[in-house]
Structures are given as C-alpha cells and as structure tokens.
Write an enzyme that holds these catalytic residues in place. Structure first.
Site, PDB file in Angstrom:
ATOM      1  N   SER A 168       0.819  -1.208   0.000  1.00 24.32           N
ATOM      2  CA  SER A 168       0.000   0.000   0.000  1.00 24.32           C
ATOM      3  C   SER A 168       0.864   1.273   0.000  1.00 24.32           C
ATOM      4  O   SER A 168       1.622   1.494  -0.934  1.00 24.32           O
ATOM      5  CB  SER A 168      -0.972  -0.030   1.181  1.00 24.32           C
ATOM      6  N   ASP A 267      -9.891  -4.583  -4.806  1.00 25.94           N
ATOM      7  CA  ASP A 267      -9.179  -3.393  -4.336  1.00 25.94           C
ATOM      8  C   ASP A 267      -9.429  -2.239  -5.300  1.00 25.94           C
ATOM      9  O   ASP A 267      -9.208  -2.389  -6.511  1.00 25.94           O
ATOM     10  CB  ASP A 267      -7.684  -3.709  -4.245  1.00 25.94           C
TER      11      ASP A 267
END
Length: 324
Positions: A168, A267
């Site tokens: 991330s 996602d």
C-alpha cells in the site's frame, strides 16, 4: 469529577482523528508487539534497532532460522509497511506476523523500517526516512565507519542480493525510493536486485479503468493524500502519488533489475496498479517485470487476513520472487 472532552478538528475514518489541541488518535492501528528471540511458528528471530537519532528512524530486523549460523549469507529485504502514511508501524502485530512468514519462506534478512508518520510529520518526511534507512543498510557493504553497525547485516547479509518491498503506502515508498536510487545510487555502489509492490497506493485526478467516479474527489484516497501531504505540488497529481502525471519521472529510471506488482480483484487501487505494471513494461526500463492478480480479495489481504489460503499463496509467490 467531570470528564474533559477534547474537541475534534478533523477525522478520517478509519485512520486518524485530529484534535484542536494538536493531539492525534490513530484509529486503525493493529496492536504493537515486542520482537521475538524466536517465533514459535516460524523460528524467525526479530529485534528492534535505532538506525538514526537525527532524523529519528528505527527498524525491526528479522533473521530466519539458520542452517549454518556462522557463515550463511542471505538476501536482504528492506521493507516499508502500509497504512496511508499515517497509521500502522514496523512494530505492529499484523506486520510482525506477515514478515515472520515471509522471512521464514524466503530465507532473507529483513529490515522493516519505522518511518515517521503524518500528520505530525508530513510528507515528504516518510520518503526521506526511508531513503536514510536504505542508505544505512547499503553503508554496511564497505564503510567501516558506519554508525550503529548491525551484526545481522554484516554476518548474514548478501549485498549482491538487495530487495525492496512494501504494501500500500509502503509500496508507494518502494516506487519512489527505487526511482531515487536510479538517479543517485547507493553507498558502496550497492545495487537493488529487485522490488515488489503489493497493492500500491497510487492515485490521480483522472480516473483509471473501473475507478468509481461519483464524488470521487471526496474519496478516501484523496482525503489521505491531502492529510499527509497538504503542500504537495500538483496535489493529487503530484508524481509521488501519480507516477503517470505530466512531468513525472520516466519509469525507465527505476533503479532495480526485477519488479513484481501484485493487485487484488476487490481493491479500488487495482486498475492503477495494473496501469503501473503496463507502463513499466512499455517503458525503456531494461529489467524484468511481473504482475500477480488475486481474485476475490481486497486491499492488503495478505496482511489483514494473514494465515488464510490466499494470503499464504501470495506470501509464497513473494518468497519465490526473493529466492529467484
């Protein structure tokens, strides 16, 4: 006795709450855990070290169970945790469990960097801390005067096999650090063998692929970026968050030989991660790039749901990348 209720200035659910007195409450942190002399499940040892007092940078180091304790040389992984630049830690239980598993399977010495967090320390501080940590690791190769010399790196680190990794926001750091390494180089001429980016946090003004566009500018990615880097030139199209923006450095300049990008079906950052992979592949970068797509999973599932079948499979793929 009456309780004193602090007045909230701003909150970003599920990340942080800022109070008018300047204090910060982190809502999304997993619990801090101490390092382990030897993890009962994996046999991995860990310890905490100080890399630098000024700036204040620390790390959690990981060492797998060794077959030849005195002489075994292992690849080195410098790892950057996720959390939107504002939560989580190298010392959190989620990342401890994840890295124990990865280090055990990949047989690497890992340096999980504790960079300083926003909003107390706004970007680009996290990038500078991460660069300082990488240069500190590289300095062990030839510099006899390195401060805080680390025995695990000296005795077991193979400086011909140095990797970067992150999830991330940490994957965003990997991208930016790899670009900087391609321009500036590392101490002792150390080169980065490879880098993996799991669910990289990239965004931009113009929607990509299936990104949801209704009220998009009020979305979480925008809110996080403007919280952690309010003065970013170009805002959400700053090259550090949008590698495809006008004026962004060419991805051909990435300072590593191999690259692995992983994305997940559920996602919201997925399509931008795929775009990153394709842009690298189509650039004049001379290395090898690979993409892994995982069906049925969301953002950072390999950490948040560590121990599930899909998480175990992805960690196995990351380990294979480091072992190759």
């Amino acid at each position: 006795m009456a309780s004193i209720t602090k007045e909230v200035e701003k909150e970003l659910i599920p990340f942080v709450r800022l109070y008018k007195d300047g204090s910060v409450e982190r809502l999304g942190n997993s619990p801090y855990v101490p390092p382990s002399p030897q993890d009962t499940e994996t046999g991995v040892s860990s310890k905490d070290i100080t890399i630098s007092q000024d700036p204040s940078v620390s790390a959690r180091l990981y060492l797998p169970k060794l077959n030849q304790p005195l002489h075994q040389k292992l690849p080195i992984l410098i790892y950057f945790h996720g959390g939107g630049f504002c939560i989580e830690s190298a010392f959190s239980s989620d990342h401890q469990r994840y890295l124990n598993s990865l280090v055990s399977q990949a047989q690497v010495v890992a340096v999980s960097v504790e960079y300083r967090l926003a909003p107390e320390h706004l970007l680009p501080i996290a990038y500078e801390d991460s660069w300082a940590a990488l240069q500190w690791v590289a300095s062990h190769f030839i510099d006899d005067n390195v401060v805080n010399k680390e025995p695990w790196l000296i005795n077991h680190g193979d400086f011909n096999r140095v990797f970067l990794g992150g999830d991330s926001a940490g994957a965003n750091i990997v991208h930016n650090i790899a670009l900087r390494a391609g321009v500036e180089g590392l101490h002792g001429g150390v080169r980065i063998t490879g880098a993996f980016l799991t669910h990289p946090f990239f965004w931009g003004l113009k929607p990509v692929g299936s990104e949801y566009t209704a009220e998009r500018e009020k979305g979480l990615a925008y809110s996080i970026w403007y919280l952690v880097y309010p003065s970013a030139p170009g805002g959400i199209d700053n090259p550090m968050i949008n590698p495809f923006s006008p004026g962004a450095p060419s991805l051909a300049g990435l300072g590593c030989s191999r690259l692995l990008v992983t994305v997940s079906e559920k996602d919201r950052l997925r399509d931008r991660g795929i775009m990153y992979y394709n842009t690298v592949k189509e650039s004049e970068w001379k290395g090898e790039v690979e993409l892994i797509e995982v069906e049925g999973e969301g953002h950072a599932f390999q950490i948040l749901d560590c121990g599930t079948e899909n998480a175990n499979n992805l960690i196995k793929r990351l380990a294979s990348f480091l072992l190759k």
